[in-house]
Scaffold this active site. Structure first.
Site, mmCIF file in Angstrom:
data_model
loop_
_atom_site.group_PDB
_atom_site.id
_atom_site.type_symbol
_atom_site.label_atom_id
_atom_site.label_comp_id
_atom_site.label_asym_id
_atom_site.label_seq_id
_atom_site.Cartn_x
_atom_site.Cartn_y
_atom_site.Cartn_z
ATOM 1 N N GLU A 1 0.917 3.825 1.943
ATOM 2 C CA GLU A 1 1.471 4.186 3.251
ATOM 3 C C GLU A 1 2.683 3.332 3.595
ATOM 4 O OE1 GLU A 1 -3.123 4.376 3.838
ATOM 5 O OE2 GLU A 1 -1.706 3.338 2.539
ATOM 6 N N CYS B 1 -2.394 -0.504 7.547
ATOM 7 C CA CYS B 1 -1.565 0.705 7.499
ATOM 8 C C CYS B 1 -1.676 1.515 8.795
ATOM 9 C CB CYS B 1 -1.935 1.540 6.282
ATOM 10 S SG CYS B 1 -1.506 0.706 4.726
ATOM 11 N N HIS C 1 0.834 -1.203 0.000
ATOM 12 C CA HIS C 1 0.000 0.000 0.000
ATOM 13 C C HIS C 1 0.870 1.256 0.000
ATOM 14 C CE1 HIS C 1 -3.838 -2.017 1.836
ATOM 15 N NE2 HIS C 1 -3.345 -2.687 0.805
ATOM 16 N N CYS D 1 -6.131 1.850 5.859
ATOM 17 C CA CYS D 1 -6.783 0.595 6.234
ATOM 18 C C CYS D 1 -6.243 0.155 7.599
ATOM 19 C CB CYS D 1 -6.512 -0.473 5.173
ATOM 20 S SG CYS D 1 -4.805 -1.073 5.165
#
Length: 155
Positions: free
Chosen positions: A66, A97, A64, A94
């Site tokens: 992040e 993260c 992801h 999410c």
């Protein structure tokens, strides 16, 4: 990595400025047909980390935006803790993260649009470090529209 320096006494203008840079990262994801989420990490008015979704290219569900930004920033500063740093991310993090942000001890998270289904706030549990400040809704419409347009083309 180029270091971009930005100084202002207006915190709202600063958040908008850096969110625009996160949106530029999301644009890179979009160009690669990845879910368009972008993130940057700022310390003392300097961008020290950046990332965008790479889950398709890397065939890695943990890639992801992040997570890419956390790794990038940690490499830049030579340490795993991101105290005195701000994560700017186009979409609410999410659970994964948000949990990773806990371990970095990041000072602030600024996100653009909510993620009603998969965002960590929808789980009703605060996964952030107790010292992490959370700010949402910065350039929310621009961030959300990039996601809406991406998924509209997929359907």
């Amino acid at each position: 990595m180029s270091f971009y320096n930005f100084e202002t006494s207006d915190p709202e203008a600063e958040d908008i400025h850096y969110m625009k840079l996160a949106l530029a990262e999301a644009q890179k994801a979009l160009a690669e047909d990845e879910i368009p989420i972008g993130a940057i990490i700022v310390s003392k008015n300097r961008v020290i980390g950046r990332g965008y979704n790479l889950t398709e290219r890397l065939n890695d569900v943990t890639a992801h935006a992040e997570m890419q930004a956390f790794t990038s920033a940690s490499q830049t500063i030579g340490g795993k803790y991101l105290t005195d740093c701000t994560l700017y991310v186009t979409i609410e993090p999410c659970v994964m993260c948000a949990g990773a942000s806990y371990w970095t001890q990041i000072s602030r998270i600024v996100y653009g649009a909510r993620e009603e289904k998969r965002g960590f706030l929808s789980k009703g549990v605060n996964l952030l470090h107790p010292k992490t400040e959370l700010i949402g809704g910065v350039m929310a419409e621009q961030c959300a529209s990039m996601m809406r347009n991406f998924f509209a083309k997929k359907r």
